[in-house]
Design an enzyme around this catalytic site. Structure first.
Site, PDB file in Angstrom:
ATOM      1  N   ASP A  83      -0.278  -4.519  -1.438  1.00 31.98           N
ATOM      2  CA  ASP A  83      -0.847  -3.606  -0.450  1.00 31.98           C
ATOM      3  C   ASP A  83      -1.821  -2.695  -1.182  1.00 31.98           C
ATOM      4  O   ASP A  83      -1.480  -2.142  -2.232  1.00 31.98           O
ATOM      5  CB  ASP A  83       0.263  -2.786   0.210  1.00 31.98           C
ATOM      6  CG  ASP A  83      -0.290  -1.808   1.249  1.00 31.98           C
ATOM      7  OD1 ASP A  83      -1.074  -2.244   2.106  1.00 31.98           O
ATOM      8  OD2 ASP A  83       0.065  -0.613   1.190  1.00 31.98           O
ATOM      9  N   GLU A 125      -3.801  -8.288   1.902  1.00 28.80           N
ATOM     10  CA  GLU A 125      -4.245  -8.046   3.270  1.00 28.80           C
ATOM     11  C   GLU A 125      -5.677  -8.530   3.460  1.00 28.80           C
ATOM     12  O   GLU A 125      -6.521  -8.340   2.573  1.00 28.80           O
ATOM     13  CB  GLU A 125      -4.193  -6.549   3.587  1.00 28.80           C
ATOM     14  CG  GLU A 125      -2.806  -5.955   3.584  1.00 28.80           C
ATOM     15  CD  GLU A 125      -2.851  -4.453   3.769  1.00 28.80           C
ATOM     16  OE1 GLU A 125      -2.478  -3.968   4.842  1.00 28.80           O
ATOM     17  OE2 GLU A 125      -3.263  -3.761   2.821  1.00 28.80           O
ATOM     18  N   ASP A 154       4.277   2.083   1.345  1.00 26.61           N
ATOM     19  CA  ASP A 154       3.380   1.101   0.729  1.00 26.61           C
ATOM     20  C   ASP A 154       4.139  -0.113   0.200  1.00 26.61           C
ATOM     21  O   ASP A 154       3.682  -1.252   0.345  1.00 26.61           O
ATOM     22  CB  ASP A 154       2.578   1.758  -0.403  1.00 26.61           C
ATOM     23  CG  ASP A 154       1.688   2.885   0.101  1.00 26.61           C
ATOM     24  OD1 ASP A 154       1.152   2.737   1.217  1.00 26.61           O
ATOM     25  OD2 ASP A 154       1.540   3.893  -0.607  1.00 26.61           O
TER      26      ASP A 154
END
Length: 279
Positions: free
Chosen positions: A69, A173, A254
């Site tokens: 992340d 992502e 996170d």
């Protein structure tokens, strides 16, 4: 004419002759197709080469996979709990800002003097190039900007190479950075964090060294509990830790998102909400 290596630190360039360079060892037995000489705003010359090289050796497989992340304070948050901070360029930005002000003020004063000579119709009117102080300020500004950019790029290279060596499968992502930068409160922080460059480096290094990169849909990765799968809804950015209302598991926002990214990358087949970049 073709550019040639001449010794450890010299290149023979057509029309320029022998030029001393920082290093030429990597160019031995390499076919150079094209070259471009660049003059940077800092006053330094750089040589850009297009060459044919052999394929790099593949890294040995480790059997590990990880979800990543990306953030602002911490550039990369891994699903195993490790966090890598963003590069801090505040010192160089501060210096560049100071010299930007000096440059703007000096150039403005010079323009007034040039205009004054023109209006007075003096015999030998001065030009912008005849004043050097504003040019010195421009070079100093460019030097600090280049220093920040080079150190950031070096940091990203070291970090991405380390990640590619450590893990066989990396899930990240699939962020649309341009869309995110439309948020004026976060645009500068996102640009400084260099998410786009971080992903680009991961992509080509995974391809070079025989590893696999999977980009997944980031939807709900920070909302879903990575333990029980309960969606607790949107949360303000200032909330960094939260407790799942269903299973009472305490999450770091996170790290939880990184675990969900790994789950998405390892369970969904290619083509359903994710993009696979592989060798």
């Amino acid at each position: 004419s073709i550019i040639k290596t001449a010794g450890k630190r010299y290149l023979k360039i057509p029309k320029l002759g022998y030029v001393k360079t920082s290093k030429t060892g990597v160019l031995q037995n390499t076919k150079i197709k094209r070259y471009t000489v660049l003059l940077e705003p800092t006053g330094k010359y750089y040589l850009s080469l297009q060459a044919e090289i052999s394929e790099p050796e593949k890294y040995s497989l480790t059997g590990k996979q990880v979800g990543i992340d990306v953030g602002i304070a911490d550039l990369a948050i891994l699903s195993n709990g490790l966090k890598y901070p963003s590069f801090n360029s505040s010192y160089f930005e501060k210096k560049a800002k100071i010299w930007q002000k000096k440059y703007s003020r000096r150039r403005h004063l010079v323009k007034l003097l040039v205009l004054q000579d023109r209006n007075k119709r003096v015999l030998c009117p001065r030009s912008l190039e005849s004043f050097t102080n504003w040019q010195k300020a421009q070079k100093s500004k460019a030097k600090y900007q280049a220093k920040a950019a080079n150190q950031r790029r070096d940091y990203l290279h070291k970090l991405t190479t380390h990640l590619v060596k450590q893990y066989d499968v990396i899930a990240i992502e699939d962020l649309k950075t341009k869309n995110l930068q439309k948020n004026h409160h976060l645009a500068k922080s996102i640009a400084n964090a260099s998410w786009r460059m971080f992903r680009q480096m991961l992509e080509y290094k995974c391809e070079w060294y025989g590893k696999k990169l999977i980009a997944v849909d980031p939807k709900n990765t920070s909302r879903i509990c990575s333990k029980c799968g309960y969606n607790s809804g949107a949360k303000p950015l200032e909330i960094r830790e939260w407790i799942c209302p269903k299973c009472q598991t305490k999450h770091d926002r996170d790290i939880n998102a990184a675990v969900n990214i790994l789950h998405k990358g390892s369970t969904k087949p290619t083509g359903q909400g994710l993009t696979m970049v592989t060798s």
